[in-house]
Design an enzyme around this catalytic site. Structure first.
Site, PDB file in Angstrom:
ATOM      1  CB  ILE A 124     147.304  40.219  17.647  1.00 48.69           C
ATOM      2  CG1 ILE A 124     148.036  41.557  17.848  1.00 48.69           C
ATOM      3  CG2 ILE A 124     146.755  40.089  16.241  1.00 48.69           C
ATOM      4  CD1 ILE A 124     149.258  41.736  16.945  1.00 48.69           C
ATOM      5  CB  SER A 125     144.074  43.612  21.189  1.00 50.20           C
ATOM      6  OG  SER A 125     143.844  42.767  22.272  1.00 50.20           O
ATOM      7  CD  GLN A 126     139.182  47.400  16.962  1.00 50.80           C
ATOM      8  OE1 GLN A 126     138.458  46.742  17.708  1.00 50.80           O
ATOM      9  NE2 GLN A 126     138.753  48.477  16.326  1.00 50.80           N
TER      10      GLN A 126
END
Length: 217
Positions: free
Chosen positions: A66-68
């Site tokens: 899950i992206s920053q």
């Protein structure tokens, strides 16, 4: 069954995160409002829930992340999302980015190539809040020609080049936000389709994404 609770504590941590994104240069208030509205901890393993509002990427299985939050906000801001935009997302992952776009009023068509991640989304009750998100299992390099053209395309994995089939699926005047580069890092691009033969490219900051891979798994 997991209890999806969005407590005052969660909301407070989310506000702190949003405030930090504003300090880091995110200026689009509609992006910040969407990130305030969507509970990021719902998209993460319960073991990682207490870290959900740190500005970091986290694993979600199958070698994906899950992206920053800053990366999500940055890409979304570059996309210049407007209500009722028809947006193609390449790389559904946890579903978090798709929900941010839907929260902003977009109609989202999102592709995931990892079968296990795609199947997991079917049992995620929070997604029923966003009937404007349409999920597909497939190869991101192919896009979704049946549903084209799109106002916007967002690619959430590192592409080694700009996929021509995705460019073909943009409307005239539409734009694509995509990280281009290899494993050592990528540069964020925004590409605007001027006409069928002409595209304008803008280059932005450096990022680090998992690789965009062809085929289905």
């Amino acid at each position: 069954m997991r209890n999806y609770e969005d407590s005052y504590r969660h909301k407070g941590l989310r506000k702190k995160l949003v405030d930090s994104l504003r300090r880091k240069g995110i200026t689009d208030e509609s992006v910040l409002e969407a990130m305030q509205a969507v509970p990021r901890h719902f998209f993460m393993d319960t073991a990682l829930e207490s870290f959900a509002y740190e500005d970091r990427a986290f694993p979600i299985g199958e070698g994906q992340t899950i992206s920053q939050p800053y990366t999500v906000a940055y890409q979304t801001q570059l996309l210049q999302v407007k209500p009722h935009d028809k947006i193609l997302e390449i790389g559904t992952g946890s579903g978090y980015q798709a929900c941010i776009l839907a929260e902003m009023g977009a109609h989202v068509y999102t592709i995931e190539r990892q079968r296990k991640l795609f199947e997991r989304l079917k049992t995620f009750p929070f997604l029923s809040r966003y009937p404007t998100i349409h999920f597909f299992y497939g190869d991101g390099y192919e896009g979704l020609p049946t549903f084209a053209p799109f106002d916007k395309i967002i690619v959430t994995a590192a592409a080694p080049y700009i996929p021509e089939k995705l460019m073909d699926q943009l409307k005239i005047g539409g734009m694509m936000v995509i990280p281009i580069g290899g494993r050592e890092g990528q540069r964020m691009y925004r590409i605007t389709k001027v006409d069928d033969q002409k595209f304008e490219q803008e280059m932005f900051d450096n990022f680090s994404f998992v690789p965009m891979v062809s085929g289905k798994k």
